[in-house]
Design a protein around this motif. Sequence first.
Motif, PDB file in Angstrom:
ATOM      1  N   ALA B 138       0.840  -1.200   0.000  1.00  0.00           N
ATOM      2  CA  ALA B 138       0.000   0.000   0.000  1.00  0.00           C
ATOM      3  C   ALA B 138       0.878   1.254   0.000  1.00  0.00           C
ATOM      4  O   ALA B 138       0.602   2.231  -0.713  1.00  0.00           O
ATOM      5  CB  ALA B 138      -0.910  -0.017   1.225  1.00  0.00           C
ATOM      6  N   LYS B 139       1.933   1.192   0.790  1.00  0.00           N
ATOM      7  CA  LYS B 139       2.862   2.329   0.836  1.00  0.00           C
ATOM      8  C   LYS B 139       3.512   2.540  -0.533  1.00  0.00           C
ATOM      9  O   LYS B 139       3.672   3.665  -1.004  1.00  0.00           O
ATOM     10  CB  LYS B 139       3.938   2.055   1.895  1.00  0.00           C
ATOM     11  N   MET B 140       3.860   1.427  -1.129  1.00  0.00           N
ATOM     12  CA  MET B 140       4.464   1.481  -2.457  1.00  0.00           C
ATOM     13  C   MET B 140       3.493   2.150  -3.446  1.00  0.00           C
ATOM     14  O   MET B 140       3.902   2.959  -4.273  1.00  0.00           O
ATOM     15  CB  MET B 140       4.785   0.049  -2.908  1.00  0.00           C
ATOM     16  N   ASN B 141       2.228   1.812  -3.305  1.00  0.00           N
ATOM     17  CA  ASN B 141       1.229   2.381  -4.221  1.00  0.00           C
ATOM     18  C   ASN B 141       0.963   3.861  -3.961  1.00  0.00           C
ATOM     19  O   ASN B 141       0.369   4.534  -4.798  1.00  0.00           O
ATOM     20  CB  ASN B 141      -0.076   1.581  -4.143  1.00  0.00           C
ATOM     21  N   ARG B 142       1.403   4.330  -2.806  1.00  0.00           N
ATOM     22  CA  ARG B 142       1.239   5.770  -2.535  1.00  0.00           C
ATOM     23  C   ARG B 142       2.409   6.575  -3.103  1.00  0.00           C
ATOM     24  O   ARG B 142       2.381   7.799  -3.104  1.00  0.00           O
ATOM     25  CB  ARG B 142       1.132   6.002  -1.022  1.00  0.00           C
ATOM     26  N   SER B 143       3.432   5.877  -3.570  1.00  0.00           N
ATOM     27  CA  SER B 143       4.598   6.566  -4.134  1.00  0.00           C
ATOM     28  C   SER B 143       4.309   6.998  -5.569  1.00  0.00           C
ATOM     29  O   SER B 143       4.043   6.165  -6.446  1.00  0.00           O
ATOM     30  CB  SER B 143       5.818   5.636  -4.117  1.00  0.00           C
ATOM     31  N   VAL B 144       4.351   8.287  -5.787  1.00  0.00           N
ATOM     32  CA  VAL B 144       4.089   8.813  -7.134  1.00  0.00           C
ATOM     33  C   VAL B 144       5.149   8.286  -8.107  1.00  0.00           C
ATOM     34  O   VAL B 144       4.837   7.874  -9.231  1.00  0.00           O
ATOM     35  CB  VAL B 144       4.091  10.367  -7.109  1.00  0.00           C
ATOM     36  N   PHE B 145       6.395   8.278  -7.635  1.00  0.00           N
ATOM     37  CA  PHE B 145       7.489   7.837  -8.505  1.00  0.00           C
ATOM     38  C   PHE B 145       7.285   6.380  -8.950  1.00  0.00           C
ATOM     39  O   PHE B 145       7.332   6.073 -10.151  1.00  0.00           O
ATOM     40  CB  PHE B 145       8.830   7.977  -7.766  1.00  0.00           C
ATOM     41  N   TYR B 146       7.050   5.503  -7.992  1.00  0.00           N
ATOM     42  CA  TYR B 146       6.940   4.089  -8.360  1.00  0.00           C
ATOM     43  C   TYR B 146       5.675   3.802  -9.162  1.00  0.00           C
ATOM     44  O   TYR B 146       5.687   2.957 -10.061  1.00  0.00           O
ATOM     45  CB  TYR B 146       7.026   3.211  -7.108  1.00  0.00           C
ATOM     46  N   ARG B 147       4.591   4.508  -8.838  1.00  0.00           N
ATOM     47  CA  ARG B 147       3.369   4.287  -9.641  1.00  0.00           C
ATOM     48  C   ARG B 147       3.626   4.669 -11.101  1.00  0.00           C
ATOM     49  O   ARG B 147       3.213   3.963 -12.017  1.00  0.00           O
ATOM     50  CB  ARG B 147       2.215   5.089  -9.067  1.00  0.00           C
ATOM     51  N   LYS B 148       4.340   5.761 -11.268  1.00  0.00           N
ATOM     52  CA  LYS B 148       4.646   6.216 -12.636  1.00  0.00           C
ATOM     53  C   LYS B 148       5.564   5.203 -13.332  1.00  0.00           C
ATOM     54  O   LYS B 148       5.352   4.846 -14.502  1.00  0.00           O
ATOM     55  CB  LYS B 148       5.332   7.582 -12.553  1.00  0.00           C
TER      56      LYS B 148
END
Lengths: 252, 337
Positions: B138-148
């Motif tokens: 979930a934390k990973m999915n809150r990262s704009v960089f990683y989502r992009k």
Amino acid sequence: MSRSCKRIESLKLFATILLAAVVFCFPSCKKESIDPTYSKAKFTIQMYSADTKIVWDNVGYSNAAGNTFGVSNANFYISGIVMKSATKTYTSKKAFYIDPKIAAKSYFLLDSIPPADYTEITMYIGLDKNTNKSNSLIATTDNVNMAWPDMMGGGYHFLKLEGSYLDSLNVTKGYAIHLGKNENLITVKLTKLMHQKYWNHTYTLNFNVNEVFANPYKYDLDLEANYTMSDSLAMLRIKNNMTDVFTLNQDN
Amino acid sequence: MFLRLIRIISRSAVLLLLFWSCRKESSVPVDAPVNLTPYAITYPYYFPILELPANNPLTLEGIDLGRHLYYDTILSRDGRACANCHFQASAFTTYTSNALAHINLGWNNSFLWNGKVQGSMEDIMMFEVEQFFNTDVAKMNRSVFYRKEFKKVYNSDTITPQLLSYALSQFFRAMVSKNSLCDKFFLHTASLNASQTRGFNIFTTEKGDCFHCHSLGLFTDNKFHNIGLDSIFIGVNVGRYNVTGKESDLGHFKTPTLRNIELTAPYMHDGRYTTLEEVVDHYDSKVKHSNTLDPIMTKPSKLYGLGLTSQDKADLVAFLKTLTDTSFTNNPLLQKP
């Protein structure tokens, strides 16, 4: 346009599309087509000590010299396969890496065999001199692990047979029967009726480890080299012993 | 009306024929963007063939995404990153741990010292994500960089443990060491000095008998062996027994690669040796007997020992150091972003 003309046009269209479909589909089906003039055979290798199936790492089998031994690993190549009937000869140019410990590597498949009642099969345990050259086989992990270093003559191990035995003081020791070099190529000849019809047949090749240590030479692990790779005489004795290591059974 | 019916039947027939004829050969399409830069791993002829999964093709963008994850503490819940224990300068291990070095793992199918994880690179990375790091997805999915980045590489709006394992796998597959002095020697573009040559001879003959487990190429056979470190097995020393429960696996550990061995001290699964000289000494005269000792460790006339001279040992160490690959430890593709 009359009604009959329309029907003819429709049938023409139907026929054209069907023809196109058949033509289009034909190449995609090539791989699954069955040639009725040839058959296939699967040979599975199983490890035995006399009539007892080997349980890996179990130090509980006896050889002719009276050693109590077990088998931990067996890796070898089968190649140069020739099957003969009264009228036909089938030859395979493939070399198969065998590891009976792993189901997916415990067998080899032959295809395009002309159906016949074969009465004899010969094969090498190892690789012929044209193949037994460093890096001549496809570099799979198995083949790389079977390499016989150039420093020791190059090519590949024909056989690795490793395990443990109890010495005269009942202490567990290891043995490593390694064979390589062209002069130690083993030829196995089995005379057996093999009904090879038009379908896939399965056979079992029983590898009797006891025959590695006997016939003609009684090989005592406690007295002879328990590690053969640098010992020409030990390798020669093992080579001569191993010509009758296999028995063949047809399963279907 | 009749014409229409014929057309429908014809089309249906074609579709049915296509379906039946091809269904066994169909494959799931890779749902990846097309504007990525394919990356081909090259390696010398004496390496085994590298098998790559069709559903995770290597791309420069994918490797770069994996690289970010490798160095980022976001992967864990407690501030750890892969790079905390795997420094590039130490060939992706560290002196303070006995972690296996991350070198040429793309060729592996069993991982960790005891082979706890078997399978593909994606399988071991899934283990790392879900169990070792227990990644907060979930934390990973809150990262704009990683989502992009995941959108770019895998065309996915959501980051999943599977996609994390895929991206990490791409980076690990790119961690290839193949350019040591020994490689140049194999490829006839460089020579070994006298001591290194003598060491190579010891390595590849019965005198040292290193090559049976440290197969030339990857310098590992990717198998498990008991090399006689202990005669009594307790705790971490039970090795592969912990995974299989088989007594015959007591004291068996994965053969580590010897590539960059000069940089990957301490040695053995428990880091008991700190120098290569100590390691060579072990094989020479300190092998301990047990019922599960690898058969390869026994030698005629010199059971459980090699009988090397001081010069032999020095030569062997000199050869081992030819496996150091500074182009690997300085590879920009693998550096911290």
